[in-house]
Motif scaffolding. Structure first.
Motif, PDB file in Angstrom:
ATOM      1  N   TYR A 185       5.090   7.475  -1.399  1.00 52.66           N
ATOM      2  CA  TYR A 185       4.663   8.188  -2.604  1.00 52.66           C
ATOM      3  C   TYR A 185       5.710   9.216  -3.056  1.00 52.66           C
ATOM      4  CZ  TYR A 185       1.459  10.717  -5.718  1.00 52.66           C
ATOM      5  OH  TYR A 185       0.863  11.311  -6.802  1.00 52.66           O
ATOM      6  N   ALA A 196       1.460   4.590  -9.165  1.00 50.32           N
ATOM      7  CA  ALA A 196       0.450   3.573  -9.466  1.00 50.32           C
ATOM      8  C   ALA A 196       1.077   2.310 -10.051  1.00 50.32           C
ATOM      9  CB  ALA A 196      -0.588   4.138 -10.436  1.00 50.32           C
ATOM     10  N   PHE A 237      -2.909   6.005  -7.966  1.00 49.78           N
ATOM     11  CA  PHE A 237      -2.225   5.223  -6.927  1.00 49.78           C
ATOM     12  C   PHE A 237      -3.242   4.566  -6.000  1.00 49.78           C
ATOM     13  CE2 PHE A 237       0.082   5.457  -2.701  1.00 49.78           C
ATOM     14  CZ  PHE A 237       0.978   4.433  -2.956  1.00 49.78           C
TER      15      PHE A 237
END
Length: 308
Positions: A185, A196, A237
């Motif tokens: 991330y 995402a 996400f």
């Protein structure tokens, strides 16, 4: 949920004793372990590692390559072909160890394959060298998942595999079913990617093999507690990972320095479960309907509902 966390955050607190760390992982309710190879393995034979895991009701998710010392000018793409061969062999050794401890994934982050100056490397040559090396590793261990973790920079000024686009191009050229992607991330924020977006693209193709979840401000690999600086991005996400039925683990790749490692993990567990519950409460179908409307106001209203 299948959860794991960063062993290196715990070692200083638990006398650099892996057994003590595993005991604490079990107490916290973590389910899996990712071992840095060869860093965490050392002289621990796989039989002994299996005993440590079983004794603490933990499973090996896999191993993550850690290239040091002679690899600082490149790993698989090193200009010195002998060093490149050593990096390939280290990856094969990691695959053998992964299999022996019941793991499924060999994660390869090429932190040193990159460059710092213009005119420093032959880009096409390095590209093909890395592609062919990953093909060799994938063919050596067809029963395992070989997962590429990309990062835009650090420790090199420019990483060679730096983004979802480059990683996707490389997957296409490697052309092996057992090669996929680990999404970190914080690394995606550093590249100014929307996490995402990458989750939707790779997971929908069954190419998402691993998730490293953390948070940051986009300028550095901050490794903050999850959803601490970008909670709505984290929610989106997680939505796409859930949508595509990701069955792998969530690895808390966070870096407590001032904070206590155990307390930090407890916060990460609380947060990821809270966010997952928020998604479930609103409902996958409702969220998808809002996405399909392509309406910023409706999307903002959804964000407000997450706060209720």
């Amino acid at each position: 949920m299948k959860l794991a966390t960063r062993i290196n955050s715990y070692l200083p607190k638990f006398d650099n004793d892996l057994e003590k760390v595993f005991v604490e992982f079990n107490r916290l309710g973590l389910t899996h372990v990712d071992l840095n190879y060869p860093e965490h393995v050392g002289d621990i034979e796989f039989q002994q590692m299996n005993k440590l895991l079983n004794a603490n009701d933990l499973k090996a998710n896999g191993v993550a390559l850690r290239f040091r010392n002679e690899f600082i000018n490149g790993e698989l793409g090193n200009h010195d072909l002998q060093i490149s061969k050593e990096a390939i062999q280290l990856s094969k050794d990691a695959a053998d160890y992964c299999r022996a401890v019941g793991g499924e994934i060999v994660t390869i982050w090429l932190g040193y394959d990159g460059f710092d100056y213009g005119f420093q490397i032959n880009y096409r040559k390095v590209w093909m060298q890395i592609v062919e090396a990953l093909q060799e590793i994938a063919d050596y261990a067809p029963d395992l998942k070989i997962s590429i973790e990309y990062k835009p920079f650090q420790p090199r000024a420019y990483a060679f595999i730096d983004s979802m686009g480059i990683a996707g191009m490389m997957l296409n050229e490697i052309n092996r079913e057992n090669v996929g992607i680990t999404l970190d991330y914080c690394h995606m924020l550093m590249k100014h990617e929307n996490p995402a977006f990458a989750a939707d693209i790779f997971a929908s193709r069954q190419l998402l093999f691993g998730v490293h979840i953390n948070d940051g401000y986009g300028l550095n690999d901050d490794g903050l507690m999850i959803a601490s600086s970008s909670p709505f991005k984290t929610l989106e996400f997680l939505y796409y990972i859930k949508k595509h039925d990701y069955q792998g683990i969530f690895y808390f790749d966070t870096f407590p320095v001032i904070e206590d490692a155990v307390q930090e993990t407890e916060q990460n567990i609380k947060m990821i479960k809270l966010l997952n519950d928020k998604i479930d409460k609103i409902g996958m179908e409702t969220i998808q309907n809002i996405i399909d409307r392509n309406d910023a106001i409706a999307a903002h209203e959804l964000l407000i509902s997450f706060l209720n």
